[in-house]
Design a protein around this motif. Sequence first.
Motif, mmCIF file in Angstrom:
data_model
loop_
_atom_site.group_PDB
_atom_site.id
_atom_site.type_symbol
_atom_site.label_atom_id
_atom_site.label_comp_id
_atom_site.label_asym_id
_atom_site.label_seq_id
_atom_site.Cartn_x
_atom_site.Cartn_y
_atom_site.Cartn_z
ATOM 1 N N GLU A 1 0.795 -1.227 0.000
ATOM 2 C CA GLU A 1 0.000 0.000 0.000
ATOM 3 C C GLU A 1 0.826 1.275 0.000
ATOM 4 O OE1 GLU A 1 -0.175 -2.153 2.665
ATOM 5 O OE2 GLU A 1 -1.768 -3.453 1.910
ATOM 6 N N GLN A 2 2.028 1.241 0.587
ATOM 7 C CA GLN A 2 2.755 2.488 0.749
ATOM 8 C C GLN A 2 4.261 2.224 0.840
ATOM 9 O OE1 GLN A 2 2.090 2.654 5.602
ATOM 10 N NE2 GLN A 2 1.665 4.465 4.413
ATOM 11 N N VAL A 3 5.011 3.321 0.725
ATOM 12 C CA VAL A 3 6.466 3.285 0.907
ATOM 13 C C VAL A 3 6.813 4.282 2.002
ATOM 14 C CG1 VAL A 3 8.731 3.602 -0.148
ATOM 15 C CG2 VAL A 3 6.826 2.717 -1.523
ATOM 16 N N LEU A 4 7.488 3.807 3.051
ATOM 17 C CA LEU A 4 7.940 4.664 4.134
ATOM 18 C C LEU A 4 9.451 4.830 4.040
ATOM 19 C CD1 LEU A 4 5.965 3.320 7.229
ATOM 20 C CD2 LEU A 4 5.402 5.269 5.784
ATOM 21 N N TYR A 5 9.909 6.071 4.117
ATOM 22 C CA TYR A 5 11.341 6.348 4.228
ATOM 23 C C TYR A 5 11.657 6.393 5.714
ATOM 24 C CZ TYR A 5 15.795 8.832 3.960
ATOM 25 O OH TYR A 5 17.108 9.190 4.091
ATOM 26 N N VAL A 6 12.499 5.485 6.182
ATOM 27 C CA VAL A 6 12.773 5.331 7.611
ATOM 28 C C VAL A 6 14.227 5.689 7.886
ATOM 29 C CG1 VAL A 6 12.763 3.755 9.578
ATOM 30 C CG2 VAL A 6 11.011 3.536 7.796
ATOM 31 N N ASP A 7 14.427 6.584 8.834
ATOM 32 C CA ASP A 7 15.769 7.028 9.235
ATOM 33 C C ASP A 7 15.911 6.764 10.728
ATOM 34 O OD1 ASP A 7 18.068 8.357 9.989
ATOM 35 O OD2 ASP A 7 17.427 10.324 9.299
ATOM 36 N N THR A 8 16.963 6.088 11.133
ATOM 37 C CA THR A 8 17.257 5.926 12.555
ATOM 38 C C THR A 8 18.722 6.234 12.799
ATOM 39 O OG1 THR A 8 17.167 4.476 14.478
ATOM 40 C CG2 THR A 8 17.735 3.444 12.381
ATOM 41 N N HIS A 9 18.976 6.914 13.908
ATOM 42 C CA HIS A 9 20.349 7.217 14.287
ATOM 43 C C HIS A 9 20.381 7.559 15.767
ATOM 44 C CE1 HIS A 9 18.527 11.045 12.955
ATOM 45 N NE2 HIS A 9 19.153 11.547 14.018
ATOM 46 N N PRO A 10 21.533 7.384 16.406
ATOM 47 C CA PRO A 10 21.638 7.744 17.828
ATOM 48 C C PRO A 10 21.604 9.251 18.015
ATOM 49 C CG PRO A 10 23.767 7.064 16.981
ATOM 50 C CD PRO A 10 22.783 6.796 15.882
ATOM 51 N N ILE A 11 21.027 9.698 19.113
ATOM 52 C CA ILE A 11 20.990 11.120 19.414
ATOM 53 C C ILE A 11 22.390 11.591 19.772
ATOM 54 C CG2 ILE A 11 20.097 12.865 21.011
ATOM 55 C CD1 ILE A 11 17.561 11.192 21.220
ATOM 56 N N LEU A 12 22.818 12.681 19.149
ATOM 57 C CA LEU A 12 24.159 13.238 19.369
ATOM 58 C C LEU A 12 25.251 12.226 19.076
ATOM 59 C CD1 LEU A 12 23.620 15.326 22.643
ATOM 60 C CD2 LEU A 12 23.591 16.098 20.283
ATOM 61 N N GLY A 13 24.968 11.265 18.190
ATOM 62 C CA GLY A 13 25.979 10.287 17.822
ATOM 63 C C GLY A 13 26.319 9.308 18.928
ATOM 64 N N ASN A 14 25.490 9.212 19.935
ATOM 65 C CA ASN A 14 25.763 8.320 21.056
ATOM 66 C C ASN A 14 24.446 7.719 21.512
ATOM 67 O OD1 ASN A 14 26.452 7.016 23.408
ATOM 68 N ND2 ASN A 14 27.513 8.757 24.331
ATOM 69 N N ALA A 15 24.280 6.415 21.307
ATOM 70 C CA ALA A 15 23.011 5.765 21.633
ATOM 71 C C ALA A 15 22.709 5.795 23.127
ATOM 72 C CB ALA A 15 23.012 4.325 21.128
ATOM 73 N N ARG A 16 23.721 6.028 23.961
ATOM 74 C CA ARG A 16 23.457 6.131 25.401
ATOM 75 C C ARG A 16 22.634 7.373 25.720
ATOM 76 N NH1 ARG A 16 28.586 3.823 25.163
ATOM 77 N NH2 ARG A 16 28.739 1.814 26.257
ATOM 78 N N GLN A 17 22.627 8.328 24.789
ATOM 79 C CA GLN A 17 21.788 9.512 24.937
ATOM 80 C C GLN A 17 20.381 9.272 24.395
ATOM 81 O OE1 GLN A 17 22.864 12.288 26.446
ATOM 82 N NE2 GLN A 17 24.904 11.432 26.751
ATOM 83 N N GLY A 18 20.194 8.140 23.734
ATOM 84 C CA GLY A 18 18.901 7.836 23.146
ATOM 85 C C GLY A 18 19.001 7.631 21.639
ATOM 86 N N ARG A 19 17.898 7.277 21.040
ATOM 87 C CA ARG A 19 17.845 7.012 19.601
ATOM 88 C C ARG A 19 16.583 7.639 19.036
ATOM 89 N NH1 ARG A 19 19.966 3.939 15.681
ATOM 90 N NH2 ARG A 19 21.584 3.209 17.102
ATOM 91 N N VAL A 20 16.676 8.113 17.807
ATOM 92 C CA VAL A 20 15.516 8.693 17.150
ATOM 93 C C VAL A 20 15.176 7.856 15.914
ATOM 94 C CG1 VAL A 20 16.933 10.309 15.827
ATOM 95 C CG2 VAL A 20 14.512 10.793 16.154
ATOM 96 N N TRP A 21 13.891 7.638 15.705
ATOM 97 C CA TRP A 21 13.374 6.996 14.497
ATOM 98 C C TRP A 21 12.464 7.999 13.807
ATOM 99 C CZ3 TRP A 21 14.258 1.913 12.798
ATOM 100 C CH2 TRP A 21 14.981 1.093 13.673
#
Length: 444
Positions: free
Chosen positions: A240-260
């Motif tokens: 039905e659809q195409v999603l463009y998905v971007d994930t990366h660690p916040i501030l380049g450090n996953a200990r600070q969290g991650r964004v999707w």
Amino acid sequence: MDAFPATAADTWIPEGLTAFCRFVSHLSGAFLVLTVHWRVGEDIAILASNADLPIQKIRPENLVERLDTSAAIVDLSASVSHLSSALLMLYPAEERNLYFLAVEAEEERYSGLLLLKSGPLETFQDALILDYLRSVLRQMLGDYWLLRERRYFQAKFHDLFDSLPIGILLIEGNGTVGHVNSTAEALLGIPAGQSSVATIARAFQKLRDRCINAAELQRLYAPLQQDLQFAIQCDWSTDEQVLYVDTHPILGNARQGRVWILQDVTAQRIREQSLQKTAERDALTGAYNRHFLERYRNDFEQKTSTSENSTAVMMIDIDHFKAINDQLGHAVGDDVLRAVSQRLQGQLRQRDAGVFIRWGGEEFVLLVPVRTPEEGSLVAERLRASIAHRPIRVAAEQTISVTISLGATFYRTGEGVTEDTIPRADTALYRAKQGGRNRCEWSQ
């Protein structure tokens, strides 16, 4: 009068602005985003940033001289050297450009965002988003001076978080809690707001299992469990659809969290495919064009070099086509080109898997895999006979007899298909013409 004591407000308010700076950093590609405010004659105060900074103020010097705040984004790159040396040492890029997004610009005071970026600042995808960023930041800063109230600023930030037309999930550094905005709720089917990472992971897995490219996604995301710095951008394609998905660690450090970040690009991909198809197809006959072969020639040469089958390359020309145009008109000539192209493509059975190209004028090129030279000869004869044995119906219910001549050869490993193989087939085509037309000549 402040709603909360200044000390308590000063502790919490920057958190909302810091999160806002991180959003702007992602949207703009700037590696440093500062929320700033200053009065004439005073240092520039850094209220918040997307990064931990060793300083809280910047000396204005020539940074804001003749500042034109009438533009949405002001280019201050010529004054980037006047930034604090402490900032410049943190970002030793060869090219550093500086921009100012003005929120308040009066005679005595200014406030807004300073963005430091390697390379020029690209336009935000949607001007409405840029205007909305300015509007939200203007409200946040206004409330900062009036109320200094943490919850109010967080509410403003969440307004932006929920209003952006892209799905956003922020995973906290402890890896147990995530925050989902309204667009992500619609895309993933989980409630907006705070949610457990386990719930988010199940929703992602359910979506990925529905994807046409699920196997590829599983391979691409395999390093995510071990690599804290893992980052990737790719398409998730369902029926039905195409999603463009971007994930990366916040501030380049996953200990600070991650964004999707999830963006529905279905309409954009359909447009891209349509434009690509238009660019690669001949408008008159529907056959591929030269641009298609130039685009995919490297893939063709690599596949052909490693295939167990040989590839026959045929140059095909409609006999006496100039006479058809001269005697019956170009409209009839176009009808003949379309009919010949359709009939030849119809003769390429599924097992032939050939690539049929309009080379120019009345000439076509065919690249077709064959197991033996004899099979190549059978394909050529089948194509020739399909045109010669049945007249072509053209305008006004008229039929005319048409024949074609073919020059054929085989692709040789290591040669260029356009520089070597096709010219060799063209030489064979010349012999077919000289030999009486309506025939095929092979060149070894």
